[in-house]
Design an enzyme around this catalytic site. Structure first.
Site, PDB file in Angstrom:
ATOM      1  N   HIS A   1       4.763  -1.978 -12.780  1.00  0.00           N
ATOM      2  CA  HIS A   1       6.026  -2.678 -12.614  1.00  0.00           C
ATOM      3  C   HIS A   1       6.134  -3.841 -13.595  1.00  0.00           C
ATOM      4  CE1 HIS A   1       3.520  -5.526 -10.438  1.00  0.00           C
ATOM      5  NE2 HIS A   1       3.335  -4.703  -9.414  1.00  0.00           N
TER       6      HIS A   1
HETATM    7  P1  TYD Z   1       2.372  -3.704  -4.815  1.00  0.00           P
HETATM    8  O1  TYD Z   1       3.389  -4.481  -5.559  1.00  0.00           O
HETATM    9  O2  TYD Z   1       2.557  -2.222  -4.753  1.00  0.00           O
HETATM   10  O3  TYD Z   1       0.931  -4.029  -5.358  1.00  0.00           O
HETATM   11  P2  TYD Z   1       0.375  -3.843  -6.860  1.00  0.00           P
HETATM   12  O4  TYD Z   1       1.190  -4.724  -7.736  1.00  0.00           O
HETATM   13  O5  TYD Z   1      -1.039  -4.233  -6.827  1.00  0.00           O
HETATM   14  O6  TYD Z   1       0.548  -2.406  -7.226  1.00  0.00           O
HETATM   15  O7  TYD Z   1       2.298  -4.291  -3.343  1.00  0.00           O
HETATM   16  C1  TYD Z   1       1.716  -3.586  -2.273  1.00  0.00           C
HETATM   17  C2  TYD Z   1       2.452  -3.932  -0.997  1.00  0.00           C
HETATM   18  O8  TYD Z   1       2.304  -5.307  -0.681  1.00  0.00           O
HETATM   19  C3  TYD Z   1       3.947  -3.660  -1.089  1.00  0.00           C
HETATM   20  O9  TYD Z   1       4.375  -3.142   0.162  1.00  0.00           O
HETATM   21  C4  TYD Z   1       4.561  -5.021  -1.287  1.00  0.00           C
HETATM   22  C5  TYD Z   1       3.580  -5.946  -0.586  1.00  0.00           C
HETATM   23  N1  TYD Z   1       3.471  -7.273  -1.216  1.00  0.00           N
HETATM   24  C6  TYD Z   1       3.966  -8.387  -0.537  1.00  0.00           C
HETATM   25  O10 TYD Z   1       4.509  -8.291   0.576  1.00  0.00           O
HETATM   26  N2  TYD Z   1       3.849  -9.614  -1.112  1.00  0.00           N
HETATM   27  C7  TYD Z   1       3.259  -9.769  -2.325  1.00  0.00           C
HETATM   28  O11 TYD Z   1       3.158 -10.925  -2.832  1.00  0.00           O
HETATM   29  C8  TYD Z   1       2.765  -8.612  -3.022  1.00  0.00           C
HETATM   30  C9  TYD Z   1       2.113  -8.739  -4.374  1.00  0.00           C
HETATM   31  C10 TYD Z   1       2.903  -7.391  -2.424  1.00  0.00           C
END
Ligand code: TYD
Length: 136
Positions: free
Chosen positions: A53
């Protein structure tokens, strides 16, 4: 890589003595923002790719405080770079609007992430084509 993305490695001062090591990341000096959010990632194995992302507003500093991982950066214009995170006093600064993929986690990896903004799902761009469109 287009330099306007401004991704860079940051070396933190390692304050070590006979008792062990201590690393400080002060907002506004050691890192270029005040962290509003801190999260960490562990238990991801070598086959996992996280991230995938870009963020419209959030800036990040990522530090492998234990173990190792890699970060692939893409600029949406066909350029990419890979950074290795493998030292607890070295981080990567990732400005907003940079595509990032974290992968190749060692089994002991603890990836500390400092973010400039509170979590807002709407500022995440999770579709690469959409990112490329917004980069233009
Ligand atoms: P995600 O963005 O997929 O993690 P990564 O960037 O490591 O791939 O996040 C995983 C899950 O956690 C998703 O459901 C969103 C949630 N999340 C939060 O609620 N707050 C946060 O600060 C982050 C980074 C993720």
């Amino acid at each position: 890589m287009n330099n306007c993305l401004n991704v860079r490695m940051i070396e933190f001062k390692l304050m070590g003595d006979e008792r062990g090591s201590l690393v400080v990341c002060e907002g506004g000096t050691d890192i270029p923002f005040i962290a509003k959010r801190i999260f960490y990632i562990f238990g991801s194995d070598q086959s996992v790719v996280r991230g995938n992302h870009a963020n419209r507003r959030s800036e990040f500093v990522l530090i492998n405080v234990a173990g190792r991982s890699k970060v692939r950066i893409k600029d949406g214009r066909g350029n990419e770079m890979v950074f290795a995170l493998n030292r607890p006093h070295t981080g990567i600064y990732i400005p907003s609007m940079v595509w990032k993929e974290m992968y190749d986690f060692s089994s002991d990896s603890v990836l500390l992430c400092l973010a400039s903004e509170h979590y807002d799902a709407d500022e995440y761009i999770r579709n690469y084509d959409e990112y490329v469109r917004e980069q233009k």
